[in-house]
Each structure stands twice: as C-alpha cells, then as structure tokens.
Write an enzyme that holds these catalytic residues in place. Structure first.
Site, short mmCIF file in Angstrom:
data_model
loop_
_atom_site.label_atom_id
_atom_site.label_comp_id
_atom_site.label_asym_id
_atom_site.label_seq_id
_atom_site.Cartn_x
_atom_site.Cartn_y
_atom_site.Cartn_z
CB SER A 11 0.34 -0.23 -4.72
OG SER A 11 0.85 0.08 -3.44
CB SER A 28 0.59 -1.90 -1.03
OG SER A 28 -0.49 -1.60 -1.84
CE LYS A 88 4.20 1.59 -3.05
NZ LYS A 88 3.20 0.98 -2.16
N1 GLN Z 1 -5.02 -3.05 -3.13
C1 GLN Z 1 -5.13 -2.03 -2.16
C2 GLN Z 1 -5.75 -0.80 -2.78
O1 GLN Z 1 -5.87 -0.77 -3.94
C3 GLN Z 1 -3.79 -1.82 -1.57
C4 GLN Z 1 -3.27 -0.45 -1.52
C5 GLN Z 1 -2.07 -0.28 -0.67
O2 GLN Z 1 -1.83 -1.02 0.29
N2 GLN Z 1 -1.35 0.77 -0.97
O3 GLN Z 1 -6.13 0.11 -2.12
#
Ligand code: GLN
Length: 481
Positions: free
Chosen positions: A153, A177, A78
């Site tokens: 994400s 995420s 990532k």
């Molecule tokens: N959907 C969550 C957010 O927008 C997840 C983010 C994450 O785990 N990086 O904050």
C-alpha cells in the site's frame, strides 16, 4: 548531479562540510515534485512553505555545529501517520479534511532529529491493498513505467523515493506494504520487527502486525532512519524494551571472506516450480554474492507457507473491521449528511466515506468475528498463525537468515488486477509470513526482470531475520546493495 538525487549518506557529508544547505536540498526535492508529481501522483499533500521553514531551522542548527545523521534531510511521509497541522487522510474520503492534533511518535522523532517533512504520500485507502489503486484520490504510477502500478500500500512512498522527490520516505507494513512497493520501484524497503518502532499516531489497520519503517535509496540510508525512529515508547505498549530489541548479533568473522560461517536459508516453498525462472535467477544471483563472501547457502522448509495468505486474510479483515469502527464521520471528513437519526447518519457517512475495499474488509471481518463463525475462522486462523511462527522458529535453528524473492513478479499494469480482489490478495504470497510472525524483513533491489509485454521492471530480494535481529539483516543486505 541534482541535490534531490543524493543519498542520505552523500548529503550528510556535503551538509557537514557546508558545501550545500538543507534549504537547497529541500528546494531541489520540491522542484522535482512539481516537475514529476502531476504524472506520478506520489503525493497527496505537499507542504512547501513549512518544509522551507524546517530546512532553515536545520541550517541554523548546522551552523551552530550540531551533528546528526538526518539533520537537514528532506523526507516524505505515508499519509497514514499523524502529522500536526498537516492533513492526514489515509487516502480515504472519510478523513478528507482531518488534521491531527499531534504528531505520530516517529514523525516527532524525525522532527527532533532535524529531518525536513516535505509532505504526505499516497497509499491504498487505510493501507488496504497492493497497488495504491484503492486510494480514494487515484493511483500512484510507477516511475519506471507510468502505465504500471507502484505497488502498495505504500506506493506513494516507494515511487517518491525512486523518482528522487525526497531522500527517504516513511511507510508502514502490515502484510508487505513497505517491501512489495520497494520491490516494484527498485528501492530499499525495511520492515522492522513488530515492537521495534512505535505505532503511536499510525492509523491502525491490523494492530497485531502493523509496523512503521523506512523506504530509502540504500540499505545504509534505511538503517540510518531506523536508528532514529526505533525504540520503546510510553505511548505504545507493544514497543519492546531496549534490552530486548538490541540484539547485536552481527557477523564478526575476520577472515578474508566476511560471511564465512553465515548460514543463509532458501525456503523451498518460496521457489516452487511455477515461479518465474527470471525471478529465481535474480535471487540465486544474490545468493551467489553471499556465497562468494563465504556464506553457506542451504535449502530449508517452511511447510505452512501456503496458509500465509488465507490466515492473513482472515486476521487482517477481522482487525480492520474492529479498527475502522471508530470512523463515524461526525468530527471530520465528508460534509455532513442529512439524516433523521444517528443510525442513518452512520450509514450515510460510512457508506459514502469508505471505498469498496475497506467495505469488503469490514464485511469479511465482521463475518469472521461473528458469534457462530468465530471458532471456525478467526480462532482457526490464529491457531495456524502459531504454526507459521513455529515454522520460522525451526528454520532459524538451522540458518541465520532467509533469502526469498519479495514478489513473484514485477509491477503489473494499472487496472490489470483491480477487478479481481483475490488476485490482488495473492500478491502478498512472499510477504505475509514475516508480518504474521513479527519478524524483520527487508527488500533490496535485485535487478530487472521481463514482464508480460516484454519490458524490464525491477525485482527485490527479501531477507527475513529472527525477531529483533535487524542488525544482522542489515549487514547481510548491504552486501547486495
Ligand atoms: N497487500 C496487503 C493488504 O492488502 C498489504 C497491506 C499492508 O501491508 N498495509 O492487506
């Protein structure tokens, strides 16, 4: 079978038996990326030449008789983890040309283990989001249906594993995420306990919940990666000492039913009446498998579940607003803006460098932390967070592990929710609890469900375990996948 379709376990046997080389698997993955990534857009950077060099080095180590679970195994990372000599953008314009002077600890550990880095995967900018649509470089598409999102994400990492572009991928999970995109793309996503894996070299989002973990094709493979990346790190003070994280509390029943005596909790609040019946069916089917293996399935209550999203969306923007303050656009990123003074320079570079969601979180967080509102928002959110943690503590006095859906539905259409930030925040309903509480959680494929237009899309089942009890979680998850 093409070599890029192998699991780590399968590739390991073939590599050790000298039936294939790391360079051959690496080429197969690079070919798959060339073939599919124009459509899927899982990768932001592909470093083919470097990967070939690393693969040849791994082959030399193998020829010398070296052993190692990940030796010669190609992966994608990532693009929020620092990689020396390869750019790290966090899918943001503000870091467009940033090349870190060092590797994140997890990347260094994988390098030492002989894993081959193929490139960097797409994400929501700075990991803010649940669909990868917040990437400044365009969304990742779901390999199961290119008109749908891959989740977020870590959508790039999940889509890449699902599309066999790599054997596994690294991702990060702050509030779902790793797990949500794994659920959308039919792969395994493992979020370790907070403090189990080093965050050194991970661009900080919400420092109190950020964790690095693997996305893989099987639970066995995810475990193999976790074993390499986990552990105390001098460079991350929040990593816990080995004796704390090594709970070997696995289930050792010798009867014909391997999980006789295991208590699995289904939290009532995750199965409310309005839950899509197909989602419930898939999770109950997973519960049935555990029952057949001897487990006892019990209903438990986590009464503060409904506050998970509001609490998360106060704490996260608060930490984000503070963590993003360091990006001034001076050292790298956008081409230098003309400005008469420093203030104006910041305004211009941050104004042009951050996308709308990062700006929204900076604004929300700055507000929640401001003098007059701190007690009403941030402090209250932290207080309720403690209640959420206590909910889990109480539940784990009654059961060994929790089973829930990872998401309330399958992958949605690209654009379907992108103009509605609140709908996007609600995506995280089943995943924020484990994040706020620092618990390990894993999403494993649980079958397909019908989505709005009638097509079938994947759904994940989530297991949540007590802190640092990854071993039990992995043992139970292996029964499903
Ligand atoms: N959907 C969550 C957010 O927008 C997840 C983010 C994450 O785990 N990086 O904050």
């Amino acid at each position: 079978m093409n070599l890029n379709e192998l699991t780590i376990k399968e590739a390991r046997v073939l590599l050790d038996d000298k039936k294939i080389t790391s360079l051959e698997i690496t080429e197969a993955c690079l070919n798959q990326i060339t073939k599919l990534d124009e459509q899927i857009h899982a990768c932001l950077t592909v470093c083919a030449d470097k990967a070939r060099v690393e693969a040849k080095l791994a082959d030399e180590r193998l020829a010398r008789g070296e052993k190692g679970m990940l030796l010669g195994i190609p992966y994608l990372c990532k693009d929020i983890l620092m990689t020396k000599e390869i750019r790290t953008t966090a899918a943001s314009k503000i870091l467009e040309n940033y090349i870190a002077p060092y590797d994140a600890t997890v990347v260094r550990k994988l390098k030492e283990a002989g894993a081959v880095l193929l490139g960097k995967t797409n994400l929501d900018e700075f990991a803010h989001g649940a669909s990868t649509e917040n990437s400044a470089y365009g969304p990742t598409k779901n390999p199961y249906d290119l008109t749908r999102v891959a989740g977020g994400s870590s959508g790039g990492s999940a889509a890449a594993v699902a599309a066999n572009m790599c054997l596994f991928a690294l991702a990060s999970d702050t509030g779902g995420s790793i797990r949500q995109p794994a659920s959308f793309c039919n792969v395994v996503g493992l979020k370790p306990s907070y403090g189990k894996v080093s965050r050194f070299g991970l661009l900080s989002m919400t420092s109190s919940t950020d964790v690095v973990g693997p996305i893989a094709k099987t639970v066995f493979d995810a475990e193999a990666v976790l074993k390499i990346i986990a552990g105390k790190d001098e460079l991350d003070a929040t990593t816990a000492p080995e004796e704390m994280t090594n709970i070997k509390n696995v289930f050792t029943d010798n009867s014909s039913k391997p999980f006789a005596g295991l208590k699995v909790g289904l939290p009532e609040e995750y199965f409310l009446e309005n839950l899509n019946p197909e989602v419930k069916d898939r999770i109950m089917a997973a519960a049935e498998k555990l029952k057949l293996a001897g487990a006892e399935i019990k209903s438990v209550s986590l009464p503060y579940t409904k506050y998970g999203i509001p609490v998360y969306y106060i704490i996260t923007p608060s930490e984000v607003s503070s963590n993003l303050a360091r990006f001034d656009g001076i050292g790298w990123g956008l081409k230098k803006e003309e400005a008469v003074n420093l203030q104006e320079f910041y305004k211009k570079s941050r104004g042009a460098g951050f996308g709308p969601e990062a700006k929204r979180r900076i604004m929300l967080g700055t507000y929640a932390l401001s003098a007059g509102y701190y007690d009403a928002y941030y402090k209250k959110a932290q207080t309720v967070r403690t209640l959420i943690i206590e909910d889990f503590n109480k539940a784990f006095k009654k059961v060994d592990i929790l089973l829930t859906p990872t998401c309330p539905h399958g992958a949605f259409k690209i654009g379907e929710q992108s103009n509605d930030p609140l709908a996007m925040y609600l995506e995280d309903i089943f995943v924020t609890g484990a994040s706020l509480s620092g618990l390990p959680a894993i999403s494993v494929p649980a079958g397909m469900i019908k989505v709005k237009d009638g097509s079938d899309m994947p759904l994940g089942a989530q297991f949540i375990a007590p802190r640092f009890n990854e071993d039990l979680m992995i043992q139970v998850a292996k029964l499903i996948m």
